[in-house]
Motif scaffolding. Structure first.
Motif, PDB file in Angstrom:
ATOM      1  N   ALA A   1     -34.245 -26.293 -28.693  1.00 23.66           N
ATOM      2  CA  ALA A   1     -33.163 -26.879 -27.904  1.00 23.66           C
ATOM      3  C   ALA A   1     -32.665 -25.860 -26.888  1.00 23.66           C
ATOM      4  O   ALA A   1     -32.606 -24.665 -27.170  1.00 23.66           O
ATOM      5  CB  ALA A   1     -32.017 -27.296 -28.814  1.00 23.66           C
TER       6      ALA A   1
ATOM      7  N   HIS B   1     -35.794 -30.107 -26.366  1.00 22.66           N
ATOM      8  CA  HIS B   1     -34.592 -30.925 -26.155  1.00 22.66           C
ATOM      9  C   HIS B   1     -33.603 -30.157 -25.288  1.00 22.66           C
ATOM     10  O   HIS B   1     -33.549 -28.922 -25.333  1.00 22.66           O
ATOM     11  CB  HIS B   1     -33.943 -31.283 -27.493  1.00 22.66           C
TER      12      HIS B   1
ATOM     13  N   SER C   1     -30.380 -30.064 -25.614  1.00 19.43           N
ATOM     14  CA  SER C   1     -29.276 -29.488 -26.385  1.00 19.43           C
ATOM     15  C   SER C   1     -29.576 -29.585 -27.874  1.00 19.43           C
ATOM     16  O   SER C   1     -30.432 -30.360 -28.306  1.00 19.43           O
ATOM     17  CB  SER C   1     -27.973 -30.235 -26.083  1.00 19.43           C
TER      18      SER C   1
ATOM     19  N   GLY D   1     -27.513 -30.829 -30.037  1.00 22.79           N
ATOM     20  CA  GLY D   1     -27.100 -32.168 -30.454  1.00 22.79           C
ATOM     21  C   GLY D   1     -28.201 -33.188 -30.262  1.00 22.79           C
ATOM     22  O   GLY D   1     -28.441 -34.034 -31.125  1.00 22.79           O
ATOM     23  N   GLU D   2     -28.884 -33.113 -29.122  1.00 19.78           N
ATOM     24  CA  GLU D   2     -29.993 -34.030 -28.849  1.00 19.78           C
ATOM     25  C   GLU D   2     -31.129 -33.817 -29.853  1.00 19.78           C
ATOM     26  O   GLU D   2     -31.723 -34.776 -30.341  1.00 19.78           O
ATOM     27  CB  GLU D   2     -30.503 -33.789 -27.426  1.00 19.78           C
ATOM     28  N   ALA D   3     -31.408 -32.567 -30.190  1.00 20.90           N
ATOM     29  CA  ALA D   3     -32.474 -32.264 -31.159  1.00 20.90           C
ATOM     30  C   ALA D   3     -32.123 -32.790 -32.546  1.00 20.90           C
ATOM     31  O   ALA D   3     -32.979 -33.329 -33.251  1.00 20.90           O
ATOM     32  CB  ALA D   3     -32.723 -30.757 -31.201  1.00 20.90           C
TER      33      ALA D   3
ATOM     34  N   VAL E   1     -30.080 -35.321 -33.257  1.00 15.59           N
ATOM     35  CA  VAL E   1     -30.171 -36.788 -33.223  1.00 15.59           C
ATOM     36  C   VAL E   1     -31.628 -37.228 -33.288  1.00 15.59           C
ATOM     37  O   VAL E   1     -31.961 -38.185 -33.987  1.00 15.59           O
ATOM     38  CB  VAL E   1     -29.464 -37.362 -31.971  1.00 15.59           C
ATOM     39  N   ALA E   2     -32.514 -36.512 -32.608  1.00 16.06           N
ATOM     40  CA  ALA E   2     -33.941 -36.850 -32.668  1.00 16.06           C
ATOM     41  C   ALA E   2     -34.480 -36.680 -34.085  1.00 16.06           C
ATOM     42  O   ALA E   2     -35.370 -37.414 -34.509  1.00 16.06           O
ATOM     43  CB  ALA E   2     -34.733 -35.985 -31.688  1.00 16.06           C
TER      44      ALA E   2
ATOM     45  N   PRO F   1     -29.161 -41.378 -34.674  1.00 21.20           N
ATOM     46  CA  PRO F   1     -27.758 -41.340 -34.243  1.00 21.20           C
ATOM     47  C   PRO F   1     -26.832 -41.464 -35.444  1.00 21.20           C
ATOM     48  O   PRO F   1     -27.173 -42.064 -36.446  1.00 21.20           O
ATOM     49  CB  PRO F   1     -27.623 -42.539 -33.310  1.00 21.20           C
TER      50      PRO F   1
END
Length: 153
Positions: free
Chosen positions: A96, A118, A120, A122-124, A126-127, A131
């Motif tokens: 990330a 990713h 960020s 956070g995005e990593a 969530v992946a 969610p």
């Protein structure tokens, strides 16, 4: 060029995040290889033992590289050692917040096609886990989630 490297581990919604700050080069690569691997081992063992008796959370390690200011080939080798350690645990691995220099090195070696990148942490996360559950979110009538309507969804 060497300004040191700080390595911190924290859990984000149960996902181990290895946060790096500083230079990742010849003088700090061994620190990541040794200390980073120990942290990954401990984190993955802990998340699995915390899940005893319940469904096991996804075993994924996120390397937060947003604080990395410089990376050379030795540093990239250390990142690969963390990737291998995660794979030895049968865990996924993603990076990330990688800067342009790290992304370029990953692309030069083809690792950008092997490792999920990713924007960020956070995005990593969530992946990795999906969610966060939103109790106010309604599933459309008929029990299906909204999609494109053509089965591609």
């Amino acid at each position: 060029m060497a300004h040191g490297l700080q390595i911190h581990l924290h859990l984000d919604r149960g996902v181990p995040v290895l946060e790096l700050t500083g230079d990742l080069d010849l003088t700090t690569a061994d620190e990541l290889r040794v200390h980073g691997r120990e942290l990954v081992d401990a984190a993955l063992d802990r998340t699995r033992s915390d899940a005893a008796g319940v469904s096991e959370p996804p075993a994924v390690v996120v390397l937060d590289a947003s604080g990395v200011t410089f990376v050379d080939s030795s540093g990239l080798g250390a990142v690969v050692s963390i990737l291998k350690r995660a794979l030895a645990h049968r865990a996924g691995f993603s990076i990330a917040g990688s800067g342009p220099q790290l992304r370029a090195r990953l692309a030069q070696t083809g690792l950008d096609r092997v490792v999920a990148l990713h924007a960020s942490t956070g995005e990593a996360v969530v992946a990795a886990i999906g969610p966060a559950a939103d109790p106010n979110r309604r599933i459309p009538e008929g029990g299906h989630r909204a999609g494109r309507g053509d089965g591609a969804g």
